[in-house]
Design a protein around this motif. Structure first.
Motif, PDB file in Angstrom:
ATOM      1  N   MET A 147       6.432  16.304   2.036  1.00  0.00           N
ATOM      2  CA  MET A 147       6.485  14.852   2.152  1.00  0.00           C
ATOM      3  C   MET A 147       7.905  14.359   2.413  1.00  0.00           C
ATOM      4  SD  MET A 147       4.002  13.869  -1.052  1.00  0.00           S
ATOM      5  CE  MET A 147       3.931  12.129  -0.579  1.00  0.00           C
ATOM      6  N   GLU A 148       8.029  13.332   3.249  1.00  0.00           N
ATOM      7  CA  GLU A 148       9.320  12.689   3.434  1.00  0.00           C
ATOM      8  C   GLU A 148       9.551  11.704   2.290  1.00  0.00           C
ATOM      9  OE1 GLU A 148       9.436  10.451   7.071  1.00  0.00           O
ATOM     10  OE2 GLU A 148       7.459   9.581   6.733  1.00  0.00           O
TER      11      GLU A 148
ATOM     12  N   ARG B 285       9.348  -1.175   4.595  1.00  0.00           N
ATOM     13  CA  ARG B 285       8.703  -1.089   5.914  1.00  0.00           C
ATOM     14  C   ARG B 285       9.737  -1.081   7.034  1.00  0.00           C
ATOM     15  NH1 ARG B 285       4.844  -4.800   3.629  1.00  0.00           N
ATOM     16  NH2 ARG B 285       5.920  -6.558   4.631  1.00  0.00           N
ATOM     17  N   GLU B 286      10.744  -1.934   6.924  1.00  0.00           N
ATOM     18  CA  GLU B 286      11.785  -1.991   7.956  1.00  0.00           C
ATOM     19  C   GLU B 286      12.616  -0.707   7.979  1.00  0.00           C
ATOM     20  OE1 GLU B 286      12.204  -4.180  10.285  1.00  0.00           O
ATOM     21  OE2 GLU B 286      10.627  -5.531   9.594  1.00  0.00           O
ATOM     22  N   GLN B 287      12.879  -0.169   6.800  1.00  0.00           N
ATOM     23  CA  GLN B 287      13.632   1.085   6.699  1.00  0.00           C
ATOM     24  C   GLN B 287      12.877   2.224   7.379  1.00  0.00           C
ATOM     25  OE1 GLN B 287      13.866   2.521   2.699  1.00  0.00           O
ATOM     26  NE2 GLN B 287      15.429   4.060   3.135  1.00  0.00           N
ATOM     27  N   MET B 288      11.579   2.299   7.147  1.00  0.00           N
ATOM     28  CA  MET B 288      10.773   3.361   7.744  1.00  0.00           C
ATOM     29  C   MET B 288      10.745   3.232   9.263  1.00  0.00           C
ATOM     30  SD  MET B 288       7.683   3.481   4.919  1.00  0.00           S
ATOM     31  CE  MET B 288       6.812   4.879   5.648  1.00  0.00           C
ATOM     32  N   LYS B 289      10.647   2.004   9.772  1.00  0.00           N
ATOM     33  CA  LYS B 289      10.679   1.800  11.227  1.00  0.00           C
ATOM     34  C   LYS B 289      12.008   2.269  11.810  1.00  0.00           C
ATOM     35  CE  LYS B 289       9.553  -2.599  11.528  1.00  0.00           C
ATOM     36  NZ  LYS B 289       9.209  -3.913  12.132  1.00  0.00           N
ATOM     37  N   LEU B 290      13.087   1.985  11.120  1.00  0.00           N
ATOM     38  CA  LEU B 290      14.416   2.375  11.598  1.00  0.00           C
ATOM     39  C   LEU B 290      14.543   3.894  11.697  1.00  0.00           C
ATOM     40  CD1 LEU B 290      17.381   1.681  12.280  1.00  0.00           C
ATOM     41  CD2 LEU B 290      17.851   1.697   9.826  1.00  0.00           C
ATOM     42  N   PHE B 291      14.110   4.609  10.673  1.00  0.00           N
ATOM     43  CA  PHE B 291      14.275   6.061  10.676  1.00  0.00           C
ATOM     44  C   PHE B 291      13.293   6.761  11.608  1.00  0.00           C
ATOM     45  CE2 PHE B 291      16.640   5.458   6.634  1.00  0.00           C
ATOM     46  CZ  PHE B 291      17.772   6.178   6.980  1.00  0.00           C
TER      47      PHE B 291
ATOM     48  N   ASN C 137      18.456   5.726   2.847  1.00  0.00           N
ATOM     49  CA  ASN C 137      18.295   7.182   2.834  1.00  0.00           C
ATOM     50  C   ASN C 137      16.918   7.606   3.321  1.00  0.00           C
ATOM     51  OD1 ASN C 137      20.850   7.753   1.401  1.00  0.00           O
ATOM     52  ND2 ASN C 137      19.841   6.795  -0.344  1.00  0.00           N
ATOM     53  N   HIS C 138      16.890   8.706   4.065  1.00  0.00           N
ATOM     54  CA  HIS C 138      15.634   9.328   4.477  1.00  0.00           C
ATOM     55  C   HIS C 138      15.776  10.836   4.281  1.00  0.00           C
ATOM     56  CE1 HIS C 138      12.895  10.899   7.878  1.00  0.00           C
ATOM     57  NE2 HIS C 138      12.142  10.622   6.831  1.00  0.00           N
ATOM     58  N   TYR C 139      14.814  11.411   3.568  1.00  0.00           N
ATOM     59  CA  TYR C 139      14.792  12.848   3.316  1.00  0.00           C
ATOM     60  C   TYR C 139      13.585  13.437   4.036  1.00  0.00           C
ATOM     61  CZ  TYR C 139      17.894  11.388  -0.472  1.00  0.00           C
ATOM     62  OH  TYR C 139      18.920  10.820  -1.201  1.00  0.00           O
ATOM     63  N   PRO C 140      13.770  14.018   5.231  1.00  0.00           N
ATOM     64  CA  PRO C 140      12.633  14.602   5.959  1.00  0.00           C
ATOM     65  C   PRO C 140      12.061  15.791   5.194  1.00  0.00           C
ATOM     66  CG  PRO C 140      14.566  14.312   7.389  1.00  0.00           C
ATOM     67  CD  PRO C 140      15.036  14.126   5.991  1.00  0.00           C
ATOM     68  N   PRO C 141      10.796  16.144   5.465  1.00  0.00           N
ATOM     69  CA  PRO C 141      10.234  17.344   4.837  1.00  0.00           C
ATOM     70  C   PRO C 141      11.073  18.571   5.178  1.00  0.00           C
ATOM     71  CG  PRO C 141       8.512  16.059   5.898  1.00  0.00           C
ATOM     72  CD  PRO C 141       9.815  15.468   6.330  1.00  0.00           C
TER      73      PRO C 141
END
Length: 336
Positions: free
Chosen positions: A280-281, A91-97, A199-203
């Protein structure tokens, strides 16, 4: 070209590379089409490591060593890391990105460790459609590193400590299996040398054959990966790419180059990659168990396949290879 303020300039940079590249990107296409089926990685219940039954403990240790030798990858359950902690970290990672690109790139958060794409890419097949924070463990506890993301610090400190404990436990098993003292690696891998990568992989709607993360092996002893349910991770098995079936209840462990060298090729550091997703991300977090830069890496037995080298020497050679030829060469540079 206008760049949406909430996203890293992935499309801009990829399009620029596509225009500059005079070569057909057939290698990327060929790589993607080689995927034949989806596999579940070997699943190991780590509760056996703490069992009072010596046979169960030995069986668990043997399973870890076997998967490290035959696959270079495995997944673990009952690993001791709280599932609630994993959910909070996600949840914290998603808020950051979700923060704007400008904020992530310029506010200095997490030791100024934000990156996107590949600054060294010279053609599309070297480009990664992703963004990440690659954070030294020594910076994770520093309050000044978090800016307005104050709730991230407490969770990340707890998460990093849990991953470090798990990584050292697994490393101890693998070292003992080689007939060595397990404190050999524990003594050279500590907070001052290890990393956490968010890591975050955008669509990506350009093509399903674009890399989210380019093919590579890890340069550490071992990596622990917590990924979501989206999938996209692929690895090389029996000379072909296979897709890894996501398992939300498990952590993925993979062997790095240093363990392959240390074990004289008994353990395998396997090439792997992430494919982009058109709709999907994807999120993942990787913990890297690394030694100090002056640590000497040598084989546990003779005759040795590789010459002795320090981790600092190895990292420098990788950086030079990426700079000069666009990709990592790895252990083959150090074969005797």
């Amino acid at each position: 070209m206008m760049i949406e303020s909430w996203n890293p300039p992935l499309l801009h940079d990829y399009s620029k590379l596509s225009r500059q590249s005079s070569r057909d990107d057939g290698e990327t296409n060929h790589s993607a089409k080689l995927v034949m089926e989806e596999y579940e990685l070997p699943l190991i219940d780590l509760s056996g490591l703490k069992s009072k039954d010596e046979r169960q403990k030995i069986s668990c240790e043997n399973a870890i060593a076997k998967a490290s030798s035959e696959w270079g990858f495995f997944q673990v359950v009952n690993h001791g890391v709280s599932l609630d902690l994993l959910r909070k970290m996600r949840r914290e990672q998603m808020k950051l990105f979700k923060a704007s690109f400008q904020m992530k790139a310029t506010c200095g958060i997490l030791n100024n460790s934000y990156r996107w794409g590949n600054s060294t890419a010279t053609c599309p097949k070297q480009f990664s459609w992703s963004e990440a924070f690659h954070i030294p463990m020594t910076k994770i506890s520093e309050a000044d590193s978090y800016g307005e993301f104050t709730t991230l610090r407490e969770v990340m400190v707890e998460y990093a400590a849990a991953m470090q404990d798990l990584a050292k436990s697994l490393a101890g098993v693998l070292v003992r299996n080689l007939g060595q003292r397990d404190n050999l690696i524990k003594g050279i891998c500590n907070e001052s040398s290890c990393f956490l990568r968010l890591n975050h992989y955008p669509p990506c709607q350009i093509s399903p054959e674009i890399f989210g993360l380019v093919p590579h092996t890890d340069s550490d002893f071992l990596t622990i990966l917590h990924q979501d349910e989206v999938g996209g991770l692929q690895l090389m098995k029996d000379s072909k790419w296979i897709a890894v079936k996501p398992n939300q209840n498990a952590l993925i462990v993979n062997i790095g180059d240093l363990f392959q060298a240390w074990s004289n090729d008994l353990y395998k550091s396997v090439e792997h990659k992430v494919m982009a997703n058109g709709k999907m991300e994807r999120f993942s977090i990787a913990y890297f168990l690394c030694p100090s830069y002056d640590s000497l890496i040598g084989s546990c037995k003779e005759p040795s396949i590789y010459r002795k080298f320090t981790f600092g020497e190895y990292r420098y050679q990788i950086q030079q290879d990426v700079k000069l030829i666009g990709h990592k060469v790895g252990l083959s540079r150090f074969v005797l």
